[in-house]
Enzyme design. Structure first.
Site, PDB file in Angstrom:
ATOM      1  N   ASP A 112       0.977  -1.029  -0.144  1.00 40.23           N
ATOM      2  CA  ASP A 112      -0.079  -0.016   0.066  1.00 40.23           C
ATOM      3  C   ASP A 112       0.944   1.208  -0.051  1.00 40.23           C
ATOM      4  O   ASP A 112       1.715   1.331   0.820  1.00 40.23           O
ATOM      5  CB  ASP A 112      -0.981   0.021   1.344  1.00 40.23           C
ATOM      6  CG  ASP A 112      -1.723   1.096   1.342  1.00 40.23           C
ATOM      7  OD1 ASP A 112      -2.876   1.315   0.617  1.00 40.23           O
ATOM      8  OD2 ASP A 112      -1.504   2.173   2.195  1.00 40.23           O
TER       9      ASP A 112
ATOM     10  N   GLU B 298      13.297 -16.087  -1.191  1.00 42.93           N
ATOM     11  CA  GLU B 298      13.496 -17.191  -0.537  1.00 42.93           C
ATOM     12  C   GLU B 298      12.308 -18.060  -0.700  1.00 42.93           C
ATOM     13  O   GLU B 298      12.659 -19.316  -0.214  1.00 42.93           O
ATOM     14  CB  GLU B 298      13.511 -16.777   0.911  1.00 42.93           C
ATOM     15  CG  GLU B 298      14.679 -15.863   1.274  1.00 42.93           C
ATOM     16  CD  GLU B 298      14.923 -15.305   2.775  1.00 42.93           C
ATOM     17  OE1 GLU B 298      14.294 -15.727   3.482  1.00 42.93           O
ATOM     18  OE2 GLU B 298      15.680 -14.583   2.848  1.00 42.93           O
TER      19      GLU B 298
END
Length: 540
Positions: A209, A248
């Protein structure tokens, strides 16, 4: 990984505004139980992922974007166990989960901010935020002249423990949303840990956001321009670190909400070690005009190609007027700084254009975002009584800006009277915002039995899109008269007539049309104004 191989490169992603989607427990507020019960509906619609508005604990001063705890679920929505079940059930149906992360600010009830207030000036706790002494005699003047995006000053003064006026703190949005200081290593580490927390729970991506607002000029200069806190170079260090975290976890996506008009500046967020995609607001804000839309489409494709990133397309979201209403006004463009509900709305015209825009948008290469209710043809609710409005934009501008409540009204599912199946029978409370009685004609129940409905159009369009417009379906513009957009996607053409008169279609087999087509399509036919078709042209 190539730019076309990841799932988000051509996904249809459904924005789900939790408190307005479906109420499972009858308290008038949508919740995760309601979403879980409606997952088969979303699977049947044909979406690939759901983007959830903030579902965290929050006082809801700004509809949940004032987050009190980034690692939990608001009790009004359910529990972490409910979220885990929702993620797993979505995956079983082939639907991924994207969550909102709000890194610019938190709630004034967040444990860090309450600790900062208690600790006082000069404390390490206050270094996580932007606390500053005021200017002028007694420090009565804010530290600078910045204005809140929601209206009014961007600074609020605190009260010291002895009751005297204290320092000021920065909030680019509401006073209940203090801005984090991203120069703090603790803030940076905290959000990297938050990402790992949700990725470990199976979340497939995050939407960031206000992604361009995080960092500020530490000098806090007076400025009439937002350059002191928008799109600063140091914000990119943050997203490089986030990308390292996302990498990851294979298959995770970072999506940025970046309100910037300059495509070159937008492209910087799409560098190979930063965000995967950004929202395409120039397309959303563009008027219903063929030449202007083509210019936006060309610009979008060009800068995404240069960044080796997939383009995105969106017509509506929780912050903007619904496009059925926008397209029914004399001015069909949109800007966050000029929501104009004084214009008359021709809903028949707006609906016809919205149907045409859906086929135009869904035919474009890249990913597409659908805002809940657009598949039902819902319009902007402009007559909410003042005493029921909740958007801080409306309050802080004294009603000068009507705010965003009108696009957040709870969905109609079934029945002839409110709450239209949004809440279960015997609900203890009415929906948190009132639904127009006219929505009885737009419920999922009514539209599911109507082959000509907006819902039927979206269901079929999403199925055809998945089958026909694969990653290898390149886009090529086709010759077209003024006011018409025509392009080929791997053997299927999209023709959208935005002109005021019917135009001749190329001969071919119509795959899908947003409205009736005159004549015999096999030999050409006429495409009416504000209508789009997908067709397989006859090859001569």
């Amino acid at each position: 990984m190539t730019s076309n191989s990841a799932w988000w490169c051509r996904a249809a992603i459904y924005e789900l505004y939790v408190q307005s989607f479906a109420d499972g427990d009858g308290d008038g507020i949508g919740d995760l139980a309601g979403v879980r019960a409606r997952l088969p509906y979303l699977a049947g619609l044909g979406v690939d992922a759901i983007w959830f508005s903030p579902w965290y604990p929050s006082p809801r001063s700004d509809a949940g974007y004032d987050v009190a705890d980034y690692r939990s679920i608001d009790p009004a929505f359910g529990t972490l166990a409910d979220a885990d079940a929702l993620i797993a059930e979505g995956h079983a149906l082939g639907i991924r989960t994207i969550i909102d992360v709000v890194p610019n600010h938190c709630s004034d009830r967040h444990r860090w901010f309450t600790a900062a207030l208690a600790a006082g000036p000069g404390s390490p706790e206050r270094e996580r935020f932007w606390f500053r002494p005021g200017r002028g005699p007694g420090g009565d003047v804010p530290p600078n002249d910045w204005r809140s995006i929601f209206g009014g000053p961007a600074w609020t003064r605190t009260t010291a423990q002895d009751g005297t006026p204290g320092e000021w703190y920065l909030h680019l949005f509401a006073p209940e949303q203090p801005d984090f200081n991203w120069a703090s290593p603790e803030v940076r580490q905290e959000f990297e840990d938050v990402l790992r927390f949700w990725f470990d729970r199976g979340v497939d991506g995050v939407r960031i956001d206000s992604a361009a607002l995080l960092t500020k000029d530490p000098a806090l200069p007076d400025s009439g321009e937002p350059s002191a806190y928008t799109d600063r170079d140091d914000v990119h260090d943050i997203y490089r670190a986030w990308r390292t975290v996302a990498d990851e976890y294979p298959g995770r996506v970072l999506i940025g909400e970046v309100w910037l008009p300059d495509s070159a500046r937008l492209a910087r967020y799409l560098r190979r070690d930063e965000l995967h995609t950004v929202f395409n607001f120039p397309y959303l804000c563009c008027p219903w005009d063929a030449a202007e839309l083509r210019a936006v489409i060309d610009s979008t494709l060009a800068f995404h190609a240069a960044a080796s990133a997939p383009p995105t397309w969106v017509l509506s979201n929780h912050d903007v007027d619904r496009h059925v209403s926008r397209y029914g006004r004399s001015d069909t463009s949109f800007g966050l700084d000029r929501r104009d509900h004084s214009q008359p709305v021709d809903l028949d015209l707006g609906t016809r254009r919205a149907r045409a825009a859906a086929l135009l948008t869904l035919a474009l290469p890249g990913s597409v975002y659908l805002y809940q209710g657009e598949e039902l043809g819902l319009w902007e609710v402009e007559d909410i009584p003042d005493e029921l409005r909740q958007d801080p934009i409306w309050r802080r501008t004294g009603g000068a800006d009507p705010g965003r409540d009108g696009s957040r009204v709870p969905l109609p599912w079934s029945g002839l009277e409110p709450p239209f199946g949004f809440s279960p029978p015997g609900a203890s409370r009415e929906p948190w915002l009132p639904q127009p009685k006219e929505w009885r004609d737009l419920t999922v129940e009514v539209q599911s039995g109507d082959a000509g409905s907006m819902l039927a159009l979206y269901r079929r369009a999403l199925r055809v899109r998945r089958a026909e417009f694969g990653p290898g379906a390149a886009m090529t513009w086709l010759p077209a008269p003024a006011g018409v957009l025509a392009f080929d996607r791997g053997g299927v053409a999209c023709v959208a007539n935005l002109s005021p008169a019917p135009v001749e279609l190329p001969a071919g087999e119509i795959v899908l049309a947003s409205g009736p087509v005159s004549g015999d399509p096999a030999s050409g036919g006429l495409l009416p104004p504000d209508t789009s078709v997908w067709l397989r042209p006859v090859r001569r």
